[in-house]
Design an enzyme around this catalytic site. Structure first.
Site, mmCIF file in Angstrom:
data_model
loop_
_atom_site.group_PDB
_atom_site.id
_atom_site.type_symbol
_atom_site.label_atom_id
_atom_site.label_comp_id
_atom_site.label_asym_id
_atom_site.label_seq_id
_atom_site.Cartn_x
_atom_site.Cartn_y
_atom_site.Cartn_z
ATOM 1 N N GLU A 1 0.827 -1.207 0.000
ATOM 2 C CA GLU A 1 0.000 0.000 0.000
ATOM 3 C C GLU A 1 0.864 1.260 0.000
ATOM 4 O O GLU A 1 0.813 2.100 0.908
ATOM 5 C CB GLU A 1 -0.975 -0.026 1.168
ATOM 6 C CG GLU A 1 -1.982 -1.167 1.045
ATOM 7 C CD GLU A 1 -3.104 -1.085 2.060
ATOM 8 O OE1 GLU A 1 -3.244 -0.035 2.720
ATOM 9 O OE2 GLU A 1 -3.851 -2.066 2.196
ATOM 10 N N HIS B 1 -15.304 -8.610 8.219
ATOM 11 C CA HIS B 1 -14.467 -9.194 9.253
ATOM 12 C C HIS B 1 -13.132 -8.450 9.273
ATOM 13 O O HIS B 1 -12.207 -8.793 8.535
ATOM 14 C CB HIS B 1 -14.215 -10.680 8.988
ATOM 15 C CG HIS B 1 -15.392 -11.553 9.274
ATOM 16 N ND1 HIS B 1 -15.400 -12.910 9.027
ATOM 17 C CD2 HIS B 1 -16.615 -11.261 9.786
ATOM 18 C CE1 HIS B 1 -16.572 -13.423 9.379
ATOM 19 N NE2 HIS B 1 -17.324 -12.436 9.842
ATOM 20 N N GLU B 2 -13.055 -7.422 10.071
ATOM 21 C CA GLU B 2 -11.767 -6.755 10.313
ATOM 22 C C GLU B 2 -11.075 -7.491 11.455
ATOM 23 O O GLU B 2 -11.641 -7.654 12.527
ATOM 24 C CB GLU B 2 -11.963 -5.288 10.652
ATOM 25 C CG GLU B 2 -10.679 -4.554 11.014
ATOM 26 C CD GLU B 2 -9.609 -4.690 9.937
ATOM 27 O OE1 GLU B 2 -8.549 -5.273 10.248
ATOM 28 O OE2 GLU B 2 -9.834 -4.228 8.803
ATOM 29 N N HIS C 1 -8.931 -7.384 1.823
ATOM 30 C CA HIS C 1 -8.044 -6.225 1.910
ATOM 31 C C HIS C 1 -6.871 -6.551 2.832
ATOM 32 O O HIS C 1 -6.974 -7.398 3.717
ATOM 33 C CB HIS C 1 -8.812 -5.009 2.441
ATOM 34 C CG HIS C 1 -9.721 -4.391 1.422
ATOM 35 N ND1 HIS C 1 -9.798 -3.030 1.233
ATOM 36 C CD2 HIS C 1 -10.587 -4.939 0.532
ATOM 37 C CE1 HIS C 1 -10.679 -2.769 0.269
ATOM 38 N NE2 HIS C 1 -11.179 -3.918 -0.163
ATOM 39 N N GLU D 1 -7.828 -6.034 -2.452
ATOM 40 C CA GLU D 1 -7.287 -4.676 -2.501
ATOM 41 C C GLU D 1 -5.804 -4.767 -2.866
ATOM 42 O O GLU D 1 -5.432 -4.624 -4.015
ATOM 43 C CB GLU D 1 -7.482 -3.984 -1.149
ATOM 44 C CG GLU D 1 -6.984 -2.559 -1.119
ATOM 45 C CD GLU D 1 -6.975 -1.993 0.278
ATOM 46 O OE1 GLU D 1 -7.318 -0.821 0.443
ATOM 47 O OE2 GLU D 1 -6.603 -2.728 1.221
ATOM 48 N N GLU E 1 -9.029 4.964 -0.126
ATOM 49 C CA GLU E 1 -9.085 5.381 1.273
ATOM 50 C C GLU E 1 -7.937 6.314 1.654
ATOM 51 O O GLU E 1 -8.081 7.150 2.554
ATOM 52 C CB GLU E 1 -9.086 4.149 2.174
ATOM 53 C CG GLU E 1 -7.835 3.305 2.080
ATOM 54 C CD GLU E 1 -8.028 1.908 2.674
ATOM 55 O OE1 GLU E 1 -9.176 1.467 2.750
ATOM 56 O OE2 GLU E 1 -7.022 1.287 3.047
#
Length: 676
Positions: free
Chosen positions: A180, A388-389, A457, A476, A482
C-alpha cells in the site's frame, strides 16, 4: 453453463527439441511457444540447472540459475541429471463463471524434466516449464521420495538475469504497510527488493514478473543481486525465525511467471496468470454458482475515512440501523446490489488498529439491529455485505472464524470484506509469508462452505487462484481510494491510477473503491483531496477491473446528480475486455463489453497532464449503429481547481468512427455505447 472441452496433444511437440550440448556432461532442451515467438532454453550442467528466454529472437533472460536450498542439507540445485523428460501441448477454451473475459484461450507447450541427483542418497526434483504465446511459467515439484520427507526451504535460488537495464515500475517490499504505497519508476539496476508483479519496459518489448497458484508457500519478492546489476533473485517472505517455507513431499511450488508483449499496453490483454492456475472442481463450481453475484455495492465506510463518522461506538458512530436503511433506500433505487457496514460488530472501541483485537464476530454493536437491517434490505433487493476486520490478529480471529461464517449463513449474508489492518500479523508475521498464505486459504475454504464470496483487503497479492476458487472475488493489495480520505501525505498522486492496471492489476481484480463525487471534504481533512476529476472517477469503473465495484461516496452526494447515470448503467461482469492504448503512468484507454447485452463501455484516464487522444471504435460490432453516451471533462475541468466540471453528450457512432477525447489534468472520459 456451456463448457468447452480441451484438446490435448500428447507426445512429441514439433517445436520442442532435445539438443545435444557441447559438453558431454550437460543436457540441453528447447521449448517454443505455440506461435514460436518465445523460446526457452534449459541446460542441466554439473554445477546446476539454468534457463534462458528469448522473444522474437531477442534475448530477454540470460542463463539464470534454478534450484532450492534445503535447511540442514546440500542445495537441491547441482549434481543433477535428467532421469526422464516428457512433453505435451494443451489447446483449450474455458469459461469463467464471472470475470473480465467470459471465454479464455489456454494454449501452451509443456516440458517436464524429472531430475535426480548423482549422489549416494539421491533426491529427486521435477522442473515443469510451460510456454504460452504471452509468456512462460516454471515451477518446482518434489515427489514423494525416501531421502526427502519433512523439510524447510531456507532459500529459493531462482534467478532472472535480465538482458536489458529496462525502465522498471515497482514497489519496495518489507515495509510496514505491504504493497500500500505509490509506485516507483527507476532503472532495473536501481531496484532494491520488490513486490511482484514488477513491470519492465525494454526498448523492443515489455515484461512483467509475478507468480501464480500460490498455495502453502511463501510469497515471492525479487531482490537485486548487487549494486548496478541486472539480476533479480527470488526472495521468499520469511517466518519470524528466518525459515522461508515449511513443507513436506510431495510438494509443488507456485509458478514463476514472465509475461511478455510488444508494448506495456499488451500486457493488460494477457491471461497468463489465470491460465497457470487449475480449473475448479465441478462440485466447487456448481456450489459457487448458486450464490456468486458480481455487482456494485455501497458502504458505511467513506464517511469514516473523511472524519464525518467513526468506527467506534458513540455519538459519531457510523454503523446504525437508521444510517444503514438510508443507504439501502438509495441502493434499491439504483439497482446497487449490496451494502457493506463497517463497524457493525462489537470490538471497535477507540484506536482499534493500534491494540490487540477485541472484535466479536457474531454480536452487532449497540445501535445497529443487524437482523432488522438484513430483513429491510431483503425486502428492497439489497444484500448486506459482512465485514471481518481482524486488526492483523489472525490467531484470535481463527478461534471465531467458523462460528462467524455460520452466523452469516444463518442471516443469509453471502459476501464478506476481509481486513487485516496492522504492521505485522499477530505482531510478528509478514502479511505475505507462508503463515498468512495458509490462513487465507483456510479463510477462502471456510467461506465457500458457508456460501460466502470473499473481498480481501490487506492480504496476500492475487496469484490467479480465483480460477480454482470461484468465491475468491477480488482483493485490494494496493494503495486505494481510502488514502485520499485521510492519509497524512494528503493522498495519492494523479498518476497513481494510470500505473495500477500495468502493475498490481496484472495479478487480478482490484477493489480500488472508485466513485467519489464530492471533492470538498476538508472540514475534517483539510489537506486531503481525491486527485482526479469527476469524469475520471466514472472512467475508473471500466479502467480498473473488479467484479465487485464499490459506489464509494455518500448517498446524499449522488442524489439527483446527472452523472450518476453512468454508475447506474455500468456493469461489473464482462463478455470481453480490451486495453486499447496507453502508457504506464501517463494515460490508459480500456473498453469492455457487457456480458448480458450488446453494449460496450469505455474508460479513459490521464495523469496530471492534459492530453487529446483519438480512439478508434473498431471493437464495436460491424455494420451496427450505437448511441455513444459520453461523460467527459468540462472545458475548465482540472483536478486541482475545478474537479466537478463535466459534460454529458450523445452522438451516433459505429465501428468506423474515431472519437476525439480531450482529457483535462487528472481527467477522464466514460462512455456507454448502446446498440440502437
Amino acid at each position: 453453463m456451456k463448457h468447452l472441452y480441451p484438446t490435448l496433444v500428447l507426445g512429441l511437440v514439433l517445436a520442442l527439441l532435445m539438443t545435444p550440448s557441447k559438453a558431454d556432461s550437460s543436457q540441453g532442451y528447447q521449448l517454443r511457444s505455440p506461435d514460436s515467438t518465445l523460446e526457452v532454453e534449459l541446460e542441466v550442467r554439473p554445477e546446476g540447472v539454468f534457463y534462458s528466454l528469448s522473444y522474437l529472437h531477442r534475448s530477454v533472460v540470460k542463463p539464470s540459475r534454478l534450484g532450492l536450498k534445503i535447511k540442514g542439507q546440500a542445495p537441491l540445485a547441482s549434481a543433477l541429471k535428467v532421469d526422464k523428460h516428457r512433453e505435451r501441448e494443451v489447446d483449450q477454451q474455458w469459461q469463467q463463471p464471472w470475470g473480465e473475459q467470459q471465454s479464455i484461450k489456454e494454449h501452451y507447450r509443456e516440458l517436464r524434466l524429472e531430475l535426480i541427483e548423482t549422489t549416494a542418497n539421491p533426491r529427486r526434483l521435477t522442473l515443469v516449464i510451460r510456454a504460452f504465446n504471452d509468456g512462460i511459467g516454471l515451477r518446482y515439484e518434489l515427489p514423494d521420495q525416501p531421502h526427502l520427507k519433512n523439510f524447510v526451504i531456507e532459500d529459493e535460488l531462482t534467478e532472472f538475469v535480465l538482458a536489458e537495464n529496462s525502465h522498471t515500475w515497482w514497489l519496495p517490499a518489507y515495509r510496514n504497510w505491504g504493497p500500500e504505497y505509490q509506485y516507483l519508476k527507476s532503472a532495473l539496476s536501481s531496484v532494491d527488493v520488490a513486490f511482484t508483479p514488477i513491470t519492465l519496459e525494454a526498448r523492443h518489448y515489455a515484461l512483467a514478473i509475478h507468480e501464480a497458484a500460490l498455495v502453502d508457500y511463501a510469497s515471492m519478492t525479487l531482490r537485486l543481486q548487487g549494486d548496478n546489476t541486472k539480476t533479480l533473485k527470488v526472495d521468499l517472505v520469511p517466518w519470524p525465525n528466518g525459515d522461508k517455507v515449511r513443507t513436506s513431499t510431495p510438494m509443488k511450488s507456485p509458478w514463476r511467471s514472465i509475461q511478455i508483449a510488444p508494448k506495456a499496453i499488451d500486457l493488460l490483454n494477457s491471461h497468463l496468470t489465470l491460465n497457470l492456475n487449475e480449473a475448479p472442481t465441478p462440485e466447487a463450481l456448481a456450489s459457487a454458482e448458486r450464490y456468486l453475484k458480481p455487482g456494485k455495492y455501497m458502504g458505511i465506510w467513506w464517511e469514516m475515512h473523511i472524519g464525518e463518522k467513526d468506527w467506534s461506538p458513540g455519538p459519531k458512530q457510523g454503523a446504525t440501523t437508521a444510517r444503514a436503511k438510508q443507504y439501502i433506500d438509495f441502493a434499491a433505487q439504483h439497482d446497487i446490489s449490496g451494502l457493506l457496514i463497517e463497524g457493525w460488530n462489537k470490538g471497535w472501541e477507540g484506536e482499534w488498529w493500534q491494540r490487540p483485537p477485541t472484535f466479536i464476530f457474531n454480536q452487532p454493536v449497540a445501535g445497529l439491529d443487524l437482523d432488522e437491517v438484513v430483513g429491510y434490505g431483503r425486502e428492497k433487493g439489497v444484500a448486506v455485505i459482512g465485514h471481518h476486520e481482524t486488526a492483523a490478529g489472525v490467531t484470535y480471529y481463527e478461534q471465531q472464524m467458523e462460528s462467524a461464517f455460520g452466523y452469516y449463513q444463518k442471516l443469509g449474508i453471502h459476501s464478506v470484506k476481509m481486513g487485516y489492518v496492522g504492521k505485522r500479523i499477530d505482531g510478528e508475521q509478514w502479511h505475505h509469508g507462508q503463515f498468512m498464505v495458509n490462513h487465507f486459504q483456510r479463510l477462502v475454504d471456510t467461506a465457500a462452505r458457508h456460501q460466502v464470496m470473499v473481498n480481501a483487503h490487506e492480504t496476500v497479492t492475487d496469484t490467479g487462484l480465483r480460477r480454482t476458487y470461484p468465491n475468491l472475488m477480488t482483493r485490494e493489495c494496493v494503495r486505494g481510494m481510502e488514502y485520499n480520505g485521510g492519509s497524512p501525505d494528503s493522498g495519492n498522486l494523479p498518476d497513481h491510477t494510470t500505473i495500477i492496471p500495468f502493475t498490481r492489476g496484472l495479478s487480478g481484480p482490484t477493489d480500488f473503491t472508485p466513485g467519489i463525487f464530492n471533492f470538498d471534504y476538508q472540514k475534517h481533512r483539510p489537506n486531503n483531496r481525491v486527485p482526479s476529476t469527476l469524469a475520471n472517477q466514472l472512467a475508473l469503473y471500466v479502467v480498473i477491473y473488479s467484479p465487485l465495484q464499490m459506489v464509494a461516496d455518500l448517498p446524499e452526494n449522488y442524489a439527483g446528480h446527472p452523472a450518476f447515470q453512468f454508475i447506474d448503467d455500468v456493469p461489473t461482469d464482462w463478455r470481453e475486455s480490451r486495453a486499447l492504448e496507453g502508457e504506464i503512468g501517463e494515460y490508459l484507454v480500456v473498453a469492455r463489453q457487457d456480458k448480458h447485452s450488446a453494449d460496450w463501455y469505455l474508460g479513459a484516464i490521464t495523469n496530471q497532464k492534459a492530453r487529446s487522444i483519438r480512439v478508434k471504435l473498431d471493437f464495436l460490432a460491424p455494420n451496427t449503429e450505437y448511441e455513444a453516451q459520453i461523460y467527459r471533462d468540462g472545458k475548465d475541468a482540472d483536478w486541482e481547481t475545478n474537479p466537478e466540471s463535466y459534460d454529458i453528450t450523445r452522438q451516433r457512432v459505429n465501428a468506423d468512427t474515431e472519437l476525439r477525447l480531450d482529457l483535462k489534468p487528472g481527467g477522464g472520459a466514460a462512455i456507454r455505447f448502446k446498440k440502437r
